[in-house]
Scaffold this motif. Structure first.
Motif, PDB file in Angstrom:
ATOM      1  N   LEU A  14       1.038  -1.249  -0.343  1.00 21.85           N
ATOM      2  CA  LEU A  14       0.097   0.306  -0.225  1.00 21.85           C
ATOM      3  C   LEU A  14       0.979   1.646   0.045  1.00 21.85           C
ATOM      4  CD1 LEU A  14      -2.687  -0.893   2.507  1.00 21.85           C
ATOM      5  CD2 LEU A  14      -2.721  -0.700   0.367  1.00 21.85           C
ATOM      6  N   PRO A  15       0.542   2.192  -0.844  1.00 17.78           N
ATOM      7  CA  PRO A  15       1.827   3.378  -0.700  1.00 17.78           C
ATOM      8  C   PRO A  15       0.766   4.024   0.405  1.00 17.78           C
ATOM      9  CG  PRO A  15      -0.697   4.028  -1.988  1.00 17.78           C
ATOM     10  CD  PRO A  15      -0.699   2.439  -1.845  1.00 17.78           C
ATOM     11  N   ASN A  16       1.611   5.403   0.682  1.00 17.04           N
ATOM     12  CA  ASN A  16       1.515   6.311   2.112  1.00 17.04           C
ATOM     13  C   ASN A  16       2.991   7.324   1.980  1.00 17.04           C
ATOM     14  OD1 ASN A  16       1.367   6.855   4.695  1.00 17.04           O
ATOM     15  ND2 ASN A  16       3.324   5.888   6.107  1.00 17.04           N
ATOM     16  N   PRO A  17       2.187   7.699   0.770  1.00 17.87           N
ATOM     17  CA  PRO A  17       2.859   8.996   0.722  1.00 17.87           C
ATOM     18  C   PRO A  17       2.618  10.372   1.942  1.00 17.87           C
ATOM     19  CG  PRO A  17       0.205   8.648   0.074  1.00 17.87           C
ATOM     20  CD  PRO A  17       0.613   7.765   0.329  1.00 17.87           C
ATOM     21  N   GLY A  18       3.591  11.391   1.638  1.00 18.89           N
ATOM     22  CA  GLY A  18       3.123  12.499   2.505  1.00 18.89           C
ATOM     23  C   GLY A  18       1.961  13.446   2.530  1.00 18.89           C
ATOM     24  N   PRO A  19       1.547  14.186   3.589  1.00 16.48           N
ATOM     25  CA  PRO A  19       1.088  15.201   2.890  1.00 16.48           C
ATOM     26  C   PRO A  19       0.676  15.942   2.183  1.00 16.48           C
ATOM     27  CG  PRO A  19       2.298  15.848   4.861  1.00 16.48           C
ATOM     28  CD  PRO A  19       2.707  14.635   4.458  1.00 16.48           C
ATOM     29  N   LYS A  20       0.170  16.485   1.301  1.00 14.53           N
ATOM     30  CA  LYS A  20       0.030  17.377   0.029  1.00 14.53           C
ATOM     31  C   LYS A  20      -0.998  18.857   0.228  1.00 14.53           C
ATOM     32  CE  LYS A  20       0.815  18.300  -4.463  1.00 14.53           C
ATOM     33  NZ  LYS A  20       0.448  16.959  -5.992  1.00 14.53           N
ATOM     34  N   ALA A  21      -0.913  19.680   0.689  1.00 16.77           N
ATOM     35  CA  ALA A  21      -1.201  20.587   0.517  1.00 16.77           C
ATOM     36  C   ALA A  21      -2.807  20.843  -0.971  1.00 16.77           C
ATOM     37  CB  ALA A  21      -1.363  21.962   0.938  1.00 16.77           C
ATOM     38  N   PRO A  22      -3.828  21.094  -0.983  1.00 21.65           N
ATOM     39  CA  PRO A  22      -4.810  21.001  -2.154  1.00 21.65           C
ATOM     40  C   PRO A  22      -3.752  22.084  -2.595  1.00 21.65           C
ATOM     41  CG  PRO A  22      -5.862  20.494  -0.433  1.00 21.65           C
ATOM     42  CD  PRO A  22      -4.707  21.190   0.516  1.00 21.65           C
ATOM     43  N   PRO A  23      -4.744  21.892  -4.488  1.00 24.59           N
ATOM     44  CA  PRO A  23      -3.876  23.105  -5.384  1.00 24.59           C
ATOM     45  C   PRO A  23      -4.117  24.885  -4.876  1.00 24.59           C
ATOM     46  CG  PRO A  23      -4.733  21.441  -6.861  1.00 24.59           C
ATOM     47  CD  PRO A  23      -4.982  20.975  -5.122  1.00 24.59           C
ATOM     48  N   GLY A  24      -3.454  25.532  -4.813  1.00 19.36           N
ATOM     49  CA  GLY A  24      -3.878  26.704  -3.955  1.00 19.36           C
ATOM     50  C   GLY A  24      -4.275  26.851  -2.332  1.00 19.36           C
ATOM     51  N   MET A  25      -3.832  25.661  -1.819  1.00 19.89           N
ATOM     52  CA  MET A  25      -4.349  26.037  -0.313  1.00 19.89           C
ATOM     53  C   MET A  25      -3.137  25.989   0.165  1.00 19.89           C
ATOM     54  SD  MET A  25      -7.528  26.613  -0.076  1.00 19.89           S
ATOM     55  CE  MET A  25      -7.972  26.000   1.688  1.00 19.89           C
ATOM     56  N   GLY A  26      -2.062  26.227   0.279  1.00 18.95           N
ATOM     57  CA  GLY A  26      -0.145  26.088   0.328  1.00 18.95           C
ATOM     58  C   GLY A  26      -0.318  27.263   1.332  1.00 18.95           C
ATOM     59  N   LYS A  27      -0.578  28.398   0.713  1.00 22.02           N
ATOM     60  CA  LYS A  27       0.040  30.141   1.171  1.00 22.02           C
ATOM     61  C   LYS A  27      -1.745  29.928   2.871  1.00 22.02           C
ATOM     62  CE  LYS A  27       0.202  34.596   0.979  1.00 22.02           C
ATOM     63  NZ  LYS A  27       0.209  34.474   2.169  1.00 22.02           N
ATOM     64  N   THR A  28      -2.597  29.902   2.743  1.00 28.08           N
ATOM     65  CA  THR A  28      -3.851  29.295   3.386  1.00 28.08           C
ATOM     66  C   THR A  28      -3.768  29.296   4.384  1.00 28.08           C
ATOM     67  OG1 THR A  28      -5.741  30.108   0.921  1.00 28.08           O
ATOM     68  CG2 THR A  28      -7.160  29.207   3.365  1.00 28.08           C
ATOM     69  N   PHE A  29      -3.282  27.555   4.303  1.00 26.92           N
ATOM     70  CA  PHE A  29      -3.394  26.333   5.490  1.00 26.92           C
ATOM     71  C   PHE A  29      -2.218  26.887   6.273  1.00 26.92           C
ATOM     72  CE2 PHE A  29      -4.210  22.442   3.201  1.00 26.92           C
ATOM     73  CZ  PHE A  29      -5.991  23.100   3.221  1.00 26.92           C
ATOM     74  N   SER A  30      -0.891  27.593   5.752  1.00 24.09           N
ATOM     75  CA  SER A  30       0.025  28.782   6.523  1.00 24.09           C
ATOM     76  C   SER A  30       0.259  29.219   6.951  1.00 24.09           C
ATOM     77  CB  SER A  30       1.366  28.320   5.299  1.00 24.09           C
ATOM     78  OG  SER A  30       2.496  29.567   5.889  1.00 24.09           O
ATOM     79  N   ASP A  31      -1.258  30.579   6.694  1.00 21.91           N
ATOM     80  CA  ASP A  31      -1.149  31.667   7.418  1.00 21.91           C
ATOM     81  C   ASP A  31      -2.801  30.953   8.616  1.00 21.91           C
ATOM     82  OD1 ASP A  31       0.017  33.307   5.276  1.00 21.91           O
ATOM     83  OD2 ASP A  31      -2.572  33.400   4.065  1.00 21.91           O
ATOM     84  N   TRP A  32      -3.181  30.247   8.245  1.00 17.10           N
ATOM     85  CA  TRP A  32      -3.910  29.402   9.382  1.00 17.10           C
ATOM     86  C   TRP A  32      -3.236  29.120  10.679  1.00 17.10           C
ATOM     87  CZ3 TRP A  32      -7.878  25.909   6.879  1.00 17.10           C
ATOM     88  CH2 TRP A  32      -8.947  26.741   5.797  1.00 17.10           C
ATOM     89  N   ILE A  33      -2.026  28.726  10.147  1.00 19.99           N
ATOM     90  CA  ILE A  33      -1.288  28.136  11.423  1.00 19.99           C
ATOM     91  C   ILE A  33      -0.377  29.330  12.109  1.00 19.99           C
ATOM     92  CG2 ILE A  33       1.071  26.734  11.566  1.00 19.99           C
ATOM     93  CD1 ILE A  33       0.220  24.631   9.064  1.00 19.99           C
ATOM     94  N   SER A  34      -0.216  30.687  10.909  1.00 13.77           N
ATOM     95  CA  SER A  34       0.865  31.571  11.216  1.00 13.77           C
ATOM     96  C   SER A  34      -0.412  32.089  12.667  1.00 13.77           C
ATOM     97  CB  SER A  34       1.172  31.967  10.854  1.00 13.77           C
ATOM     98  OG  SER A  34       1.840  31.417   9.693  1.00 13.77           O
ATOM     99  N   TRP A  35      -1.249  32.140  11.853  1.00 15.49           N
ATOM    100  CA  TRP A  35      -2.374  32.801  13.061  1.00 15.49           C
ATOM    101  C   TRP A  35      -2.456  32.382  13.789  1.00 15.49           C
ATOM    102  CZ3 TRP A  35      -6.677  33.547   8.349  1.00 15.49           C
ATOM    103  CH2 TRP A  35      -5.725  34.812   7.510  1.00 15.49           C
ATOM    104  N   GLY A  36      -2.887  30.690  14.205  1.00 10.72           N
ATOM    105  CA  GLY A  36      -3.266  29.910  15.639  1.00 10.72           C
ATOM    106  C   GLY A  36      -2.475  30.152  16.279  1.00 10.72           C
ATOM    107  N   LYS A  37      -1.192  29.862  15.913  1.00 10.24           N
ATOM    108  CA  LYS A  37       0.398  30.519  16.738  1.00 10.24           C
ATOM    109  C   LYS A  37       0.446  31.906  17.249  1.00 10.24           C
ATOM    110  CE  LYS A  37       3.565  27.105  14.781  1.00 10.24           C
ATOM    111  NZ  LYS A  37       5.236  27.655  14.538  1.00 10.24           N
ATOM    112  N   TYR A  38       0.020  32.521  16.762  1.00 11.46           N
ATOM    113  CA  TYR A  38      -0.079  34.141  16.637  1.00 11.46           C
ATOM    114  C   TYR A  38      -1.490  34.182  17.985  1.00 11.46           C
ATOM    115  CZ  TYR A  38      -0.536  38.869  17.936  1.00 11.46           C
ATOM    116  OH  TYR A  38      -0.125  40.296  17.687  1.00 11.46           O
ATOM    117  N   VAL A  39      -2.331  33.282  18.122  1.00  9.53           N
ATOM    118  CA  VAL A  39      -3.184  33.952  19.393  1.00  9.53           C
ATOM    119  C   VAL A  39      -2.735  32.704  20.466  1.00  9.53           C
ATOM    120  CG1 VAL A  39      -5.504  32.708  19.596  1.00  9.53           C
ATOM    121  CG2 VAL A  39      -5.474  33.778  17.429  1.00  9.53           C
ATOM    122  N   GLY A  40      -2.116  31.536  20.339  1.00  5.98           N
ATOM    123  CA  GLY A  40      -1.050  31.284  21.318  1.00  5.98           C
ATOM    124  C   GLY A  40      -0.665  31.734  21.949  1.00  5.98           C
TER     125      GLY A  40
END
Length: 96
Positions: A14-40
């Motif tokens: 069975l394949p076990n690929p690494g995580p990959k952001a959907p097309p066009g969502m990489g920066k959005t997910f990175s922003d969400w993580i940054s915002w979460g860290k800022y709130v923390g």
């Protein structure tokens, strides 16, 4: 008849690929993580301030309040540690 070796072979193929952001969502997910860290970070600073105030107010005749403030420091540090280590732990566990 049940053959446990057959399941091992199946799992190995069975394949076990690494995580990959959907097309066009990489920066959005990175922003969400940054915002979460800022709130923390904000919550951690406010937690330290609240614990310090409780310890100062509870210094005289309110030892219970002072003890609550000192005990709260452990929880603030635990929360900050969890926020800080969250990306590293998830990445290590998911193989990113």
């Amino acid at each position: 008849m049940f053959d446990p070796h057959h399941l091992t072979v199946l799992a190995d193929t069975l394949p076990n690929p690494g995580p990959k952001a959907p097309p066009g969502m990489g920066k959005t997910f990175s922003d969400w993580i940054s915002w979460g860290k800022y709130v923390g970070m904000f919550a951690g600073v406010m937690g330290f301030i609240a614990c310090g105030i409780m310890m100062m107010i509870g210094r005289r005749n309110r030892s219970h309040l002072s003890a609550e403030g000192a005990g709260g420091l452990v929880w603030v540090i635990a929360g900050i540690s969890t926020v800080t280590l969250s990306v590293g732990i998830v990445t290590a566990m998911m193989g990113g």
